[in-house]
Structure formats: structure tokens, C-alpha cells
Design a protein around this motif. Structure first.
Motif, PDB file in Angstrom:
ATOM      1  N   PHE A 144       0.944  -1.120  -0.041  1.00  0.00           N
ATOM      2  CA  PHE A 144       0.098   0.000  -0.115  1.00  0.00           C
ATOM      3  C   PHE A 144       0.863   1.216  -0.069  1.00  0.00           C
ATOM      4  CE2 PHE A 144      -2.382  -3.423   2.071  1.00  0.00           C
ATOM      5  CZ  PHE A 144      -3.541  -3.416   1.350  1.00  0.00           C
ATOM      6  N   ASP A 145       0.408   2.241  -0.587  1.00  0.00           N
ATOM      7  CA  ASP A 145       1.084   3.479  -0.725  1.00  0.00           C
ATOM      8  C   ASP A 145       2.614   3.277  -1.669  1.00  0.00           C
ATOM      9  OD1 ASP A 145      -0.914   4.890   0.862  1.00  0.00           O
ATOM     10  OD2 ASP A 145      -0.142   4.322   2.378  1.00  0.00           O
ATOM     11  N   GLY A 146       3.336   4.225  -1.284  1.00  0.00           N
ATOM     12  CA  GLY A 146       4.560   3.996  -2.076  1.00  0.00           C
ATOM     13  C   GLY A 146       4.613   4.837  -3.403  1.00  0.00           C
ATOM     14  N   CYS A 147       3.726   5.387  -3.855  1.00  0.00           N
ATOM     15  CA  CYS A 147       3.569   6.368  -4.972  1.00  0.00           C
ATOM     16  C   CYS A 147       3.899   5.410  -6.210  1.00  0.00           C
ATOM     17  CB  CYS A 147       4.261   7.583  -5.121  1.00  0.00           C
ATOM     18  SG  CYS A 147       5.869   7.332  -5.110  1.00  0.00           S
ATOM     19  N   SER A 148       4.656   5.829  -7.123  1.00  0.00           N
ATOM     20  CA  SER A 148       4.890   4.968  -8.552  1.00  0.00           C
ATOM     21  C   SER A 148       6.122   4.087  -8.080  1.00  0.00           C
ATOM     22  CB  SER A 148       5.250   5.865  -9.605  1.00  0.00           C
ATOM     23  OG  SER A 148       6.101   6.794  -9.352  1.00  0.00           O
ATOM     24  N   TYR A 149       6.425   4.021  -7.158  1.00  0.00           N
ATOM     25  CA  TYR A 149       7.507   2.851  -6.831  1.00  0.00           C
ATOM     26  C   TYR A 149       6.780   1.575  -6.813  1.00  0.00           C
ATOM     27  CZ  TYR A 149      11.030   6.068  -5.383  1.00  0.00           C
ATOM     28  OH  TYR A 149      11.972   7.244  -5.285  1.00  0.00           O
ATOM     29  N   TYR A 150       5.496   1.376  -6.715  1.00  0.00           N
ATOM     30  CA  TYR A 150       4.868   0.226  -6.644  1.00  0.00           C
ATOM     31  C   TYR A 150       3.503   0.584  -7.730  1.00  0.00           C
ATOM     32  CZ  TYR A 150       7.628  -0.621  -2.711  1.00  0.00           C
ATOM     33  OH  TYR A 150       8.840  -0.511  -1.809  1.00  0.00           O
ATOM     34  N   TRP A 151       3.123  -0.517  -8.750  1.00  0.00           N
ATOM     35  CA  TRP A 151       2.211  -0.081  -9.460  1.00  0.00           C
ATOM     36  C   TRP A 151       1.667  -1.557 -10.195  1.00  0.00           C
ATOM     37  CZ3 TRP A 151       2.537  -0.465 -14.978  1.00  0.00           C
ATOM     38  CH2 TRP A 151       3.899  -0.561 -15.375  1.00  0.00           C
ATOM     39  N   GLU A 152       0.555  -1.480 -10.916  1.00  0.00           N
ATOM     40  CA  GLU A 152       0.251  -2.867 -11.388  1.00  0.00           C
ATOM     41  C   GLU A 152      -0.585  -2.568 -12.637  1.00  0.00           C
ATOM     42  OE1 GLU A 152      -3.428  -4.711  -9.104  1.00  0.00           O
ATOM     43  OE2 GLU A 152      -1.740  -4.016  -7.829  1.00  0.00           O
ATOM     44  N   VAL A 153      -0.737  -3.474 -13.706  1.00  0.00           N
ATOM     45  CA  VAL A 153      -1.268  -3.724 -14.826  1.00  0.00           C
ATOM     46  C   VAL A 153      -1.796  -5.033 -15.331  1.00  0.00           C
ATOM     47  CG1 VAL A 153       0.467  -3.344 -16.633  1.00  0.00           C
ATOM     48  CG2 VAL A 153      -1.484  -2.388 -16.905  1.00  0.00           C
ATOM     49  N   LYS A 154      -2.822  -4.987 -16.103  1.00  0.00           N
ATOM     50  CA  LYS A 154      -3.043  -6.344 -16.704  1.00  0.00           C
ATOM     51  C   LYS A 154      -2.914  -6.232 -18.392  1.00  0.00           C
ATOM     52  CE  LYS A 154      -6.538  -7.334 -13.053  1.00  0.00           C
ATOM     53  NZ  LYS A 154      -7.900  -7.506 -12.531  1.00  0.00           N
ATOM     54  N   ILE A 155      -2.628  -7.217 -18.673  1.00  0.00           N
ATOM     55  CA  ILE A 155      -2.035  -7.291 -20.209  1.00  0.00           C
ATOM     56  C   ILE A 155      -2.951  -8.496 -20.880  1.00  0.00           C
ATOM     57  CG2 ILE A 155      -0.260  -7.425 -21.788  1.00  0.00           C
ATOM     58  CD1 ILE A 155       1.639  -6.487 -19.522  1.00  0.00           C
ATOM     59  N   ASN A 156      -3.804  -8.043 -21.579  1.00  0.00           N
ATOM     60  CA  ASN A 156      -4.456  -9.083 -22.478  1.00  0.00           C
ATOM     61  C   ASN A 156      -3.387  -9.431 -23.734  1.00  0.00           C
ATOM     62  OD1 ASN A 156      -6.180 -10.293 -24.695  1.00  0.00           O
ATOM     63  ND2 ASN A 156      -8.037  -9.341 -23.322  1.00  0.00           N
ATOM     64  N   LEU A 157      -3.194 -10.773 -23.827  1.00  0.00           N
ATOM     65  CA  LEU A 157      -2.412 -11.261 -24.625  1.00  0.00           C
ATOM     66  C   LEU A 157      -2.930 -11.394 -26.091  1.00  0.00           C
ATOM     67  CD1 LEU A 157      -0.258 -13.880 -22.908  1.00  0.00           C
ATOM     68  CD2 LEU A 157       0.378 -11.435 -23.000  1.00  0.00           C
ATOM     69  N   ASP A 158      -4.480 -11.474 -26.007  1.00  0.00           N
ATOM     70  CA  ASP A 158      -5.049 -11.687 -27.136  1.00  0.00           C
ATOM     71  C   ASP A 158      -5.378 -10.659 -28.107  1.00  0.00           C
ATOM     72  OD1 ASP A 158      -5.318 -14.567 -27.339  1.00  0.00           O
ATOM     73  OD2 ASP A 158      -6.412 -14.269 -25.502  1.00  0.00           O
ATOM     74  N   GLU A 190      -3.907  -7.505 -27.092  1.00  0.00           N
ATOM     75  CA  GLU A 190      -2.560  -6.736 -27.003  1.00  0.00           C
ATOM     76  C   GLU A 190      -3.147  -5.290 -26.433  1.00  0.00           C
ATOM     77  OE1 GLU A 190      -0.140  -6.809 -30.514  1.00  0.00           O
ATOM     78  OE2 GLU A 190      -0.038  -8.995 -30.331  1.00  0.00           O
ATOM     79  N   LYS A 191      -3.611  -5.378 -25.607  1.00  0.00           N
ATOM     80  CA  LYS A 191      -4.179  -4.156 -24.743  1.00  0.00           C
ATOM     81  C   LYS A 191      -3.738  -4.334 -23.311  1.00  0.00           C
ATOM     82  CE  LYS A 191      -7.453  -2.405 -27.923  1.00  0.00           C
ATOM     83  NZ  LYS A 191      -6.696  -1.554 -28.843  1.00  0.00           N
ATOM     84  N   LEU A 192      -3.470  -3.093 -22.604  1.00  0.00           N
ATOM     85  CA  LEU A 192      -3.082  -2.979 -21.170  1.00  0.00           C
ATOM     86  C   LEU A 192      -4.751  -2.416 -20.855  1.00  0.00           C
ATOM     87  CD1 LEU A 192      -0.189  -0.856 -21.234  1.00  0.00           C
ATOM     88  CD2 LEU A 192      -0.385  -3.166 -21.331  1.00  0.00           C
TER      89      LEU A 192
END
Length: 182
Positions: A155-169, A171-173
Motif C-alpha cells: 500500500f502507498d509508495g507512489c509509483s515505486y509500486y504499480w500494476e497493470v493487466k495485459i491482454n495477450l489476445d 494486445e491491450k493494457l
């Protein structure tokens, strides 16, 4: 002059072959359900479909990402992160700008099949290139090896920690999320 040119050519060939890998490779297997992969400076933990991490249990249909899946996900990420990151939430003013520092994060990857039948890789990013300036501001690298075995929830920590999902089919974030400043 010719000998000098040959030596430079040999040096360039050596750097190309051994200095920076062009494909991901497995470099460690810390558990039966995770592997550590690397390509150049990029390093990540891949959680296999049998992973027993609390986070991983939310997916009905998981899959074990292959090295090719990870390479594809990273290519999609690199092609799309700058556009996805246009709002730059919790970045700058002492926090990294994500798309300018992508190679400075270690990753955690978990794969699942979504309701449309598409392969998706959820990626956790954890800052991995701490400087003396980070230490002065009170931001330190954890020496724990748990990131190789357990899905990180920070939790917290600004952009030192982030996440995203990537659809391989397609090709979108999607579901791009940067930690708060708190």
C-alpha cells in the motif's frame, strides 16, 4: 587500421551475444509454483497455475505463462505504457515517472483466462533501482526474497509500486493502477 576494425567488430559481437540477452530465460526456480525469469535488466517472478498465493486464488481459470507469453506481455507493455500513463498519477515530485523508468522495476506475473476466453497476465511492479537519493528520502529496497515466492501486496509508495493487466489476445493494457502517496 584493419586490425583495430576487426577488434571493434569482435567486441561488438561479444557484447551482443553475451552482454544483453534478447529473450527471457529462467534463471532460478525458488518454489514448485514460481520461476524467476530475466532478460537484460528486466527480472520477474512468474507464478504458475498451481501457485497457492492468496491473490492467485481469485481466478477460476489460471494458466502458467510461458517465456513467450512473458516476452509478448513485455512487448505490449513497452508499446502502450506511455499512452496508458498519460495522467501520471502519483508520479514526479520525488516519485518515478513509470514510462521513463520501466526497466528499473522487478515484476511478478500471474496468468489467467478472462470471461471472454482471452489470456491475461496481471503484472505487479516493484521499484528495484534504489539510489542514495531514495535512501535520503527514506525509501529503501527490501532485502527479502519473498517476492519470488509470494504475490506482493503493498500500500502507498507512489509509483515505486504499480500494476497493470495485459491482454495477450487483443494486445491491450487495462486496470492500470499506481499506489497512493500516503
Amino acid at each position: 587500421m584493419r586490425r583495430f576494425r576487426i577488434n571493434i567488430t569482435l567486441l561488438a559481437l561479444t557484447i551482443t551475444l553475451f552482454g544483453c540477452s534478447s529473450t527471457f530465460r529462467v534463471i532460478e526456480k525458488p518454489t514448485d509454483y514460481s520461476t524467476i525469469v530475466a532478460k537484460g535488466k528486466t527480472k520477474g517472478a512468474v507464478f504458475l497455475e498451481n501457485a497457492s498465493c492468496l491473490y492467485c486464488e481469485q481466478f477460476d481459470t489460471k494458466f502458467s505463462p510461458t517465456l513467450e507469453d512473458i516476452s509478448l506481455a513485455e512487448n505490449i507493455l513497452k508499446s502502450n505504457i506511455k499512452t496508458t500513463n498519460t495522467d501520471r498519477l502519483n508520479q514526479g515530485q520525488g516519485c518515478p515517472v513509470i514510462h521513463k523508468n520501466l526497466n528499473k522495476y522487478r515484476r511478478q506475473y500471474v496468468g489467467y483466462i478472462d470471461t471472454n476466453g482471452d489470456k491475461v497476465i496481471h503484472v505487479n511492479f516493484d521499484w528495484n533501482r534504489y539510489s542514495i537519493f531514495d535512501n535520503i528520502r527514506g525509501v529503501y529496497k527490501s532485502e527479502s526474497e519473498s517476492w519470488k515466492k509470494e504475490w506482493s501486496v503493498i500500500f502507498d509508495g507512489c509509483s515505486y509500486y504499480w500494476e497493470v493487466k495485459i491482454n495477450l489476445d487483443n494486445e491491450k493494457l487495462f486496470d492500470f493502477s499506481v499506489n497512493g502517496l500516503g
